[in-house]
Write a protein that holds these residues in place. Structure first.
Motif, PDB file in Angstrom:
ATOM      1  N   ALA A  18      45.969  35.786  30.680  1.00 45.15           N
ATOM      2  CA  ALA A  18      44.704  36.321  30.156  1.00 45.15           C
ATOM      3  C   ALA A  18      43.635  35.230  30.121  1.00 45.15           C
ATOM      4  O   ALA A  18      42.465  35.487  30.410  1.00 45.15           O
ATOM      5  N   ARG A  19      44.032  34.010  29.798  1.00 40.87           N
ATOM      6  CA  ARG A  19      43.072  32.892  29.783  1.00 40.87           C
ATOM      7  C   ARG A  19      42.528  32.622  31.180  1.00 40.87           C
ATOM      8  O   ARG A  19      41.325  32.429  31.360  1.00 40.87           O
ATOM      9  N   LEU A  20      43.402  32.590  32.177  1.00 36.96           N
ATOM     10  CA  LEU A  20      42.956  32.380  33.552  1.00 36.96           C
ATOM     11  C   LEU A  20      42.001  33.495  33.980  1.00 36.96           C
ATOM     12  O   LEU A  20      40.948  33.231  34.566  1.00 36.96           O
ATOM     13  N   MET A  21      42.361  34.718  33.656  1.00 35.03           N
ATOM     14  CA  MET A  21      41.534  35.875  33.994  1.00 35.03           C
ATOM     15  C   MET A  21      40.151  35.761  33.347  1.00 35.03           C
ATOM     16  O   MET A  21      39.130  36.001  33.985  1.00 35.03           O
ATOM     17  N   GLU A  22      40.123  35.350  32.080  1.00 34.74           N
ATOM     18  CA  GLU A  22      38.872  35.206  31.339  1.00 34.74           C
ATOM     19  C   GLU A  22      38.034  34.039  31.864  1.00 34.74           C
ATOM     20  O   GLU A  22      36.827  34.173  32.063  1.00 34.74           O
ATOM     21  N   LEU A  23      38.669  32.898  32.085  1.00 32.53           N
ATOM     22  CA  LEU A  23      37.937  31.713  32.557  1.00 32.53           C
ATOM     23  C   LEU A  23      37.200  31.973  33.862  1.00 32.53           C
ATOM     24  O   LEU A  23      36.062  31.539  34.038  1.00 32.53           O
ATOM     25  N   LEU A  24      37.871  32.664  34.783  1.00 35.78           N
ATOM     26  CA  LEU A  24      37.298  32.854  36.117  1.00 35.78           C
ATOM     27  C   LEU A  24      36.718  34.251  36.333  1.00 35.78           C
ATOM     28  O   LEU A  24      36.200  34.534  37.412  1.00 35.78           O
ATOM     29  N   GLY A  25      36.817  35.115  35.334  1.00 34.47           N
ATOM     30  CA  GLY A  25      36.286  36.470  35.488  1.00 34.47           C
ATOM     31  C   GLY A  25      37.037  37.263  36.547  1.00 34.47           C
ATOM     32  O   GLY A  25      36.439  38.034  37.294  1.00 34.47           O
ATOM     33  N   LEU A  26      38.349  37.062  36.623  1.00 30.09           N
ATOM     34  CA  LEU A  26      39.155  37.731  37.638  1.00 30.09           C
ATOM     35  C   LEU A  26      39.438  39.174  37.255  1.00 30.09           C
ATOM     36  O   LEU A  26      39.583  39.493  36.076  1.00 30.09           O
ATOM     37  N   THR A  27      39.545  40.038  38.248  1.00 29.89           N
ATOM     38  CA  THR A  27      40.021  41.393  38.015  1.00 29.89           C
ATOM     39  C   THR A  27      41.544  41.326  37.897  1.00 29.89           C
ATOM     40  O   THR A  27      42.160  40.325  38.269  1.00 29.89           O
ATOM     41  N   GLU A  28      42.134  42.403  37.425  1.00 36.08           N
ATOM     42  CA  GLU A  28      43.599  42.434  37.333  1.00 36.08           C
ATOM     43  C   GLU A  28      44.223  42.283  38.719  1.00 36.08           C
ATOM     44  O   GLU A  28      45.209  41.573  38.887  1.00 36.08           O
ATOM     45  N   ASP A  29      43.633  42.928  39.723  1.00 41.54           N
ATOM     46  CA  ASP A  29      44.156  42.819  41.086  1.00 41.54           C
ATOM     47  C   ASP A  29      44.075  41.380  41.588  1.00 41.54           C
ATOM     48  O   ASP A  29      45.025  40.872  42.186  1.00 41.54           O
ATOM     49  N   GLU A  30      42.951  40.714  41.353  1.00 42.27           N
ATOM     50  CA  GLU A  30      42.803  39.321  41.787  1.00 42.27           C
ATOM     51  C   GLU A  30      43.820  38.419  41.091  1.00 42.27           C
ATOM     52  O   GLU A  30      44.412  37.541  41.720  1.00 42.27           O
ATOM     53  N   LEU A  31      44.033  38.650  39.803  1.00 43.56           N
ATOM     54  CA  LEU A  31      45.012  37.859  39.065  1.00 43.56           C
ATOM     55  C   LEU A  31      46.417  38.092  39.608  1.00 43.56           C
ATOM     56  O   LEU A  31      47.173  37.136  39.818  1.00 43.56           O
ATOM     57  N   CYS A  32      46.764  39.339  39.858  1.00 39.46           N
ATOM     58  CA  CYS A  32      48.093  39.658  40.395  1.00 39.46           C
ATOM     59  C   CYS A  32      48.306  39.018  41.759  1.00 39.46           C
ATOM     60  O   CYS A  32      49.374  38.463  42.034  1.00 39.46           O
ATOM     61  N   ARG A  33      47.293  39.060  42.609  1.00 41.55           N
ATOM     62  CA  ARG A  33      47.419  38.452  43.934  1.00 41.55           C
ATOM     63  C   ARG A  33      47.542  36.935  43.829  1.00 41.55           C
ATOM     64  O   ARG A  33      48.335  36.318  44.539  1.00 41.55           O
TER      65      ARG A  33
END
Length: 111
Positions: A12-27
């Motif tokens: 969740a921190r990585l997703m928040e820091l970079l503004g990633l979508t769930e799909d981008e985070l999963c990839r």
């Protein structure tokens, strides 16, 4: 905090820091949404490494700049593209370029 909760919190921190979508985070983490939500990212050694790489830029520039930077074109292309194709060396090079610029985005670099 359990290991699973820690992995979920880090993701969740990585997703928040970079503004990633769930799909981008999963990839980026080479996982599926169910594994991500369950916090069973034990195989993901990339997650703590990516967060460690982002510590200084997050402290120096803040998440707002990082969210713009990750989608901006640079000498190594867009950092988001390097992440989702799991080219972590190119992502690290892009971070080094950002640090070299003093954590400042140049005009016209965003998309």
């Amino acid at each position: 905090m359990t290991g699973q909760a820690a992995h979920s919190e880090r993701a969740a921190r990585l997703m928040e820091l970079l503004g990633l979508t769930e799909d981008e985070l999963c990839r980026t983490l080479d996982t599926d949404p169910l594994t991500l939500l369950s916090g069973q990212l034990d195989h993901s050694s990339e997650l703590p490494i990516l967060l460690a790489l982002l510590d200084e830029p997050a402290a120096q520039a803040g998440p707002k700049l990082l969210r713009r930077w990750v989608r901006a074109n640079g000498p190594h292309g867009r950092p988001i593209d390097a992440l989702i194709r799991r080219d972590f060396a190119a992502f690290e090079d892009a971070l080094a370029d950002l640090a070299e610029c003093g954590f400042v985005l140049r005009a016209g670099g965003g998309t």
